[in-house]
Design a protein around this motif. Structure first.
Motif, PDB file in Angstrom:
ATOM      1  N   GLY A  96      -2.944  -5.328  -7.989  1.00 40.81           N
ATOM      2  CA  GLY A  96      -1.573  -5.304  -7.506  1.00 40.81           C
ATOM      3  C   GLY A  96      -1.029  -6.699  -7.306  1.00 40.81           C
ATOM      4  N   CYS A  97       0.260  -6.755  -7.014  1.00 46.79           N
ATOM      5  CA  CYS A  97       0.953  -8.035  -6.867  1.00 46.79           C
ATOM      6  C   CYS A  97       1.431  -8.207  -5.428  1.00 46.79           C
ATOM      7  CB  CYS A  97       2.126  -8.092  -7.849  1.00 46.79           C
ATOM      8  SG  CYS A  97       3.328  -6.767  -7.592  1.00 46.79           S
ATOM      9  N   THR A  98       2.155  -9.272  -5.207  1.00 47.11           N
ATOM     10  CA  THR A  98       2.623  -9.560  -3.848  1.00 47.11           C
ATOM     11  C   THR A  98       3.552  -8.486  -3.319  1.00 47.11           C
ATOM     12  OG1 THR A  98       4.346 -10.949  -4.808  1.00 47.11           O
ATOM     13  CG2 THR A  98       2.376 -12.057  -4.010  1.00 47.11           C
ATOM     14  N   SER A  99       4.346  -7.881  -4.193  1.00 53.02           N
ATOM     15  CA  SER A  99       5.246  -6.829  -3.698  1.00 53.02           C
ATOM     16  C   SER A  99       4.464  -5.577  -3.322  1.00 53.02           C
ATOM     17  CB  SER A  99       6.327  -6.510  -4.732  1.00 53.02           C
ATOM     18  OG  SER A  99       5.746  -6.141  -5.968  1.00 53.02           O
ATOM     19  N   GLY A 100       3.497  -5.214  -4.135  1.00 50.29           N
ATOM     20  CA  GLY A 100       2.710  -4.027  -3.827  1.00 50.29           C
ATOM     21  C   GLY A 100       1.842  -4.204  -2.605  1.00 50.29           C
ATOM     22  N   HIS A 101       1.120  -5.323  -2.551  1.00 52.27           N
ATOM     23  CA  HIS A 101       0.233  -5.580  -1.418  1.00 52.27           C
ATOM     24  C   HIS A 101       0.981  -6.128  -0.211  1.00 52.27           C
ATOM     25  CE1 HIS A 101      -3.614  -4.618  -3.159  1.00 52.27           C
ATOM     26  NE2 HIS A 101      -3.420  -5.430  -4.187  1.00 52.27           N
ATOM     27  N   GLY A 102       1.781  -7.175  -0.440  1.00 47.01           N
ATOM     28  CA  GLY A 102       2.418  -7.882   0.670  1.00 47.01           C
ATOM     29  C   GLY A 102       3.515  -7.103   1.353  1.00 47.01           C
ATOM     30  N   VAL A 103       4.348  -6.438   0.590  1.00 46.85           N
ATOM     31  CA  VAL A 103       5.465  -5.700   1.181  1.00 46.85           C
ATOM     32  C   VAL A 103       5.039  -4.286   1.548  1.00 46.85           C
ATOM     33  CG1 VAL A 103       7.785  -4.799   0.783  1.00 46.85           C
ATOM     34  CG2 VAL A 103       7.192  -7.079  -0.042  1.00 46.85           C
ATOM     35  N   CYS A 104       4.495  -3.580   0.575  1.00 47.45           N
ATOM     36  CA  CYS A 104       4.194  -2.156   0.796  1.00 47.45           C
ATOM     37  C   CYS A 104       2.844  -1.933   1.463  1.00 47.45           C
ATOM     38  CB  CYS A 104       4.252  -1.415  -0.534  1.00 47.45           C
ATOM     39  SG  CYS A 104       5.862  -1.505  -1.323  1.00 47.45           S
ATOM     40  N   GLY A 105       1.822  -2.656   1.018  1.00 52.42           N
ATOM     41  CA  GLY A 105       0.481  -2.440   1.561  1.00 52.42           C
ATOM     42  C   GLY A 105       0.359  -2.823   3.023  1.00 52.42           C
ATOM     43  N   ILE A 106       0.870  -3.989   3.373  1.00 52.64           N
ATOM     44  CA  ILE A 106       0.806  -4.415   4.777  1.00 52.64           C
ATOM     45  C   ILE A 106       1.660  -3.495   5.633  1.00 52.64           C
ATOM     46  CG2 ILE A 106       1.408  -6.253   6.395  1.00 52.64           C
ATOM     47  CD1 ILE A 106       0.482  -8.259   4.311  1.00 52.64           C
ATOM     48  N   GLY A 107       2.789  -3.048   5.084  1.00 56.06           N
ATOM     49  CA  GLY A 107       3.639  -2.103   5.804  1.00 56.06           C
ATOM     50  C   GLY A 107       2.937  -0.782   6.089  1.00 56.06           C
ATOM     51  N   ARG A 108       1.951  -0.436   5.254  1.00 54.82           N
ATOM     52  CA  ARG A 108       1.173   0.789   5.460  1.00 54.82           C
ATOM     53  C   ARG A 108      -0.133   0.502   6.200  1.00 54.82           C
ATOM     54  NH1 ARG A 108      -0.792   3.112   0.984  1.00 54.82           N
ATOM     55  NH2 ARG A 108      -0.712   1.161  -0.146  1.00 54.82           N
TER      56      ARG A 108
END
Length: 136
Positions: A96-108
């Motif tokens: 994954g990339c920063t949007s998948g991990h950084g935005v969505c993953g950390i948010g979950r």
């Protein structure tokens, strides 16, 4: 004021779009995964193309409405291609990339995404430090 307001507005809009995509379609807003699936898969291509169009259109609309110029790129095409390939390999290795991990993953509250995001940030900081040291 705009130096303070625009990044906050951008963050809110990114968070809103990621939340809506998750709520409405049950999908994570990982841009690299969306791009890859839009190219390689035939099923569910429409929403991916609409989402990617919105990313491009939204950025363009911001620059047009705000009057903030689009940043100039680097004229070194070879460097850009090599950097893009390295990022692509990293995206595959990191699942994954920063949007998948950084935005969505950390948010979950994903520990895997937190670890990946810390790794992205450290690698970016080290890369900038090395490049600035070597190139002056």
């Amino acid at each position: 004021m705009s130096n303070f307001f625009y990044p906050i507005l951008g963050g809110v809009l990114i968070g809103l779009s990621a939340t809506l995509l998750l709520l409405l379609l049950g999908r994570i807003a990982g841009i690299s995964g969306i791009v890859w699936a839009a190219i390689t898969e035939t099923g569910q291509r429409t929403w991916r193309l609409i989402f990617l169009g919105g990313v491009i259109f939204g950025g363009s609309l911001f620059h047009w409405v705000s009057g903030v110029p689009i940043p100039e790129g680097n004229d070194n095409w070879l460097l850009a291609i090599i950097a893009g390939l390295i990022v692509g390999v990293g995206v595959k290795l990191g699942s994954g990339c920063t949007s998948g991990h950084g935005v969505c993953g950390i948010g979950r509250l994903s520990m895997r995404s937190l670890t990946a995001t810390i790794t992205f940030m450290v690698a970016g900081i080290v890369t900038v430090a090395v490049v600035n040291t070597v190139t002056g």
